[in-house]
Scaffold this motif. Sequence first.
Motif, mmCIF file in Angstrom:
data_model
loop_
_atom_site.group_PDB
_atom_site.id
_atom_site.type_symbol
_atom_site.label_atom_id
_atom_site.label_comp_id
_atom_site.label_asym_id
_atom_site.label_seq_id
_atom_site.Cartn_x
_atom_site.Cartn_y
_atom_site.Cartn_z
ATOM 1 N N SER A 62 0.829 -1.203 0.000
ATOM 2 C CA SER A 62 0.000 0.000 0.000
ATOM 3 C C SER A 62 0.865 1.255 0.000
ATOM 4 O O SER A 62 0.587 2.211 -0.730
ATOM 5 C CB SER A 62 -0.924 0.020 1.222
ATOM 6 N N ILE A 63 1.919 1.250 0.795
ATOM 7 C CA ILE A 63 2.837 2.393 0.838
ATOM 8 C C ILE A 63 3.513 2.561 -0.518
ATOM 9 O O ILE A 63 3.674 3.682 -1.012
ATOM 10 C CB ILE A 63 3.877 2.200 1.957
ATOM 11 N N GLU A 64 3.884 1.461 -1.141
ATOM 12 C CA GLU A 64 4.520 1.511 -2.463
ATOM 13 C C GLU A 64 3.569 2.112 -3.503
ATOM 14 O O GLU A 64 3.977 2.924 -4.332
ATOM 15 C CB GLU A 64 4.909 0.084 -2.868
ATOM 16 N N GLN A 65 2.287 1.734 -3.443
ATOM 17 C CA GLN A 65 1.305 2.284 -4.373
ATOM 18 C C GLN A 65 1.115 3.783 -4.155
ATOM 19 O O GLN A 65 0.986 4.549 -5.110
ATOM 20 C CB GLN A 65 -0.026 1.555 -4.234
ATOM 21 N N LEU A 66 1.112 4.201 -2.899
ATOM 22 C CA LEU A 66 0.997 5.628 -2.607
ATOM 23 C C LEU A 66 2.208 6.401 -3.124
ATOM 24 O O LEU A 66 2.072 7.505 -3.650
ATOM 25 C CB LEU A 66 0.819 5.859 -1.111
ATOM 26 N N GLU A 67 3.394 5.820 -2.978
ATOM 27 C CA GLU A 67 4.601 6.465 -3.500
ATOM 28 C C GLU A 67 4.536 6.594 -5.015
ATOM 29 O O GLU A 67 4.897 7.631 -5.584
ATOM 30 C CB GLU A 67 5.845 5.672 -3.101
ATOM 31 N N LEU A 68 4.061 5.547 -5.694
ATOM 32 C CA LEU A 68 3.916 5.601 -7.144
ATOM 33 C C LEU A 68 2.913 6.677 -7.562
ATOM 34 O O LEU A 68 3.149 7.428 -8.520
ATOM 35 C CB LEU A 68 3.481 4.243 -7.695
ATOM 36 N N LEU A 69 1.798 6.754 -6.848
ATOM 37 C CA LEU A 69 0.808 7.778 -7.144
ATOM 38 C C LEU A 69 1.407 9.166 -6.981
ATOM 39 O O LEU A 69 1.227 10.040 -7.833
ATOM 40 C CB LEU A 69 -0.405 7.620 -6.217
ATOM 41 N N LEU A 70 2.159 9.340 -5.929
ATOM 42 C CA LEU A 70 2.780 10.634 -5.665
ATOM 43 C C LEU A 70 3.793 10.990 -6.745
ATOM 44 O O LEU A 70 3.777 12.090 -7.288
ATOM 45 C CB LEU A 70 3.455 10.616 -4.289
ATOM 46 N N THR A 71 4.669 10.046 -7.083
ATOM 47 C CA THR A 71 5.740 10.355 -8.033
ATOM 48 C C THR A 71 5.266 10.377 -9.479
ATOM 49 O O THR A 71 5.818 11.113 -10.288
ATOM 50 C CB THR A 71 6.886 9.333 -7.908
ATOM 51 N N MET A 72 4.241 9.617 -9.822
ATOM 52 C CA MET A 72 3.817 9.533 -11.218
ATOM 53 C C MET A 72 2.697 10.514 -11.565
ATOM 54 O O MET A 72 2.529 10.852 -12.737
ATOM 55 C CB MET A 72 3.340 8.108 -11.536
ATOM 56 N N VAL A 73 1.932 10.961 -10.578
ATOM 57 C CA VAL A 73 0.783 11.809 -10.879
ATOM 58 C C VAL A 73 0.912 13.188 -10.233
ATOM 59 O O VAL A 73 0.890 14.208 -10.920
ATOM 60 C CB VAL A 73 -0.531 11.128 -10.420
ATOM 61 N N LEU A 74 1.038 13.231 -8.927
ATOM 62 C CA LEU A 74 0.976 14.507 -8.223
ATOM 63 C C LEU A 74 2.180 15.397 -8.467
ATOM 64 O O LEU A 74 2.024 16.589 -8.738
ATOM 65 C CB LEU A 74 0.796 14.260 -6.723
ATOM 66 N N VAL A 75 3.381 14.862 -8.377
ATOM 67 C CA VAL A 75 4.583 15.686 -8.553
ATOM 68 C C VAL A 75 4.652 16.282 -9.962
ATOM 69 O O VAL A 75 4.878 17.492 -10.100
ATOM 70 C CB VAL A 75 5.849 14.883 -8.190
ATOM 71 N N PRO A 76 4.425 15.514 -11.031
ATOM 72 C CA PRO A 76 4.440 16.143 -12.362
ATOM 73 C C PRO A 76 3.344 17.194 -12.554
ATOM 74 O O PRO A 76 3.576 18.233 -13.158
ATOM 75 C CB PRO A 76 4.227 14.974 -13.326
ATOM 76 N N PHE A 77 2.158 16.936 -12.022
ATOM 77 C CA PHE A 77 1.074 17.900 -12.158
ATOM 78 C C PHE A 77 1.402 19.202 -11.447
ATOM 79 O O PHE A 77 1.247 20.292 -12.012
ATOM 80 C CB PHE A 77 -0.229 17.307 -11.605
ATOM 81 N N VAL A 78 1.866 19.116 -10.221
ATOM 82 C CA VAL A 78 2.223 20.317 -9.452
ATOM 83 C C VAL A 78 3.405 21.021 -10.110
ATOM 84 O O VAL A 78 3.432 22.257 -10.200
ATOM 85 C CB VAL A 78 2.510 19.950 -7.975
ATOM 86 N N GLY A 79 4.394 20.260 -10.576
ATOM 87 C CA GLY A 79 5.542 20.858 -11.241
ATOM 88 C C GLY A 79 5.157 21.590 -12.519
ATOM 89 O O GLY A 79 5.655 22.691 -12.794
ATOM 90 N N LYS A 80 4.263 21.002 -13.289
ATOM 91 C CA LYS A 80 3.803 21.643 -14.523
ATOM 92 C C LYS A 80 3.059 22.934 -14.203
ATOM 93 O O LYS A 80 3.279 23.975 -14.838
ATOM 94 C CB LYS A 80 2.889 20.669 -15.274
ATOM 95 N N PHE A 81 2.189 22.885 -13.204
ATOM 96 C CA PHE A 81 1.421 24.061 -12.809
ATOM 97 C C PHE A 81 2.336 25.188 -12.330
ATOM 98 O O PHE A 81 2.241 26.325 -12.792
ATOM 99 C CB PHE A 81 0.417 23.676 -11.717
#
Length: 123
Positions: A62-81
């Motif tokens: 579960s922690i691994e899935q959360l890390e993947l979600l963070l690194t693959m979705v949230l960080v690029p979106f926030v960085g782009k914004f």
Amino acid sequence: MSFPSPSASNPSLTTSAYMVSSIDQSISDDEVASLPSESTSASDLDTLSDDYSDAEEEWRESIEQLELLLTMVLVPFVGKFLGRKCAYWSWTRFMEWKYPVEVVITNPATYKGAGVIEAMSPL
């Protein structure tokens, strides 16, 4: 067999005393002796440790899935914004510095009318 009431003003205490007395009368010694005893054998401990390791493995997944979600979705979106915000801000500052232009609107009605005419004209 009746028990004296601990407090006549508190019916919950009377009810609980009655419930305890009825439980004591309904269970016999033979029924208690036939219940399985609790054992702490090595097989039980292995089962507990297996359950613990399975739960720990699921937790890590579960922690691994959360890390993947963070690194693959949230960080690029926030960085782009934030990158776009920074680029627009810096480009605006550069253009105001390079080409200082002051726009003064003397007649707001004419300005709005010119905008409407421009919007209605075909390309």
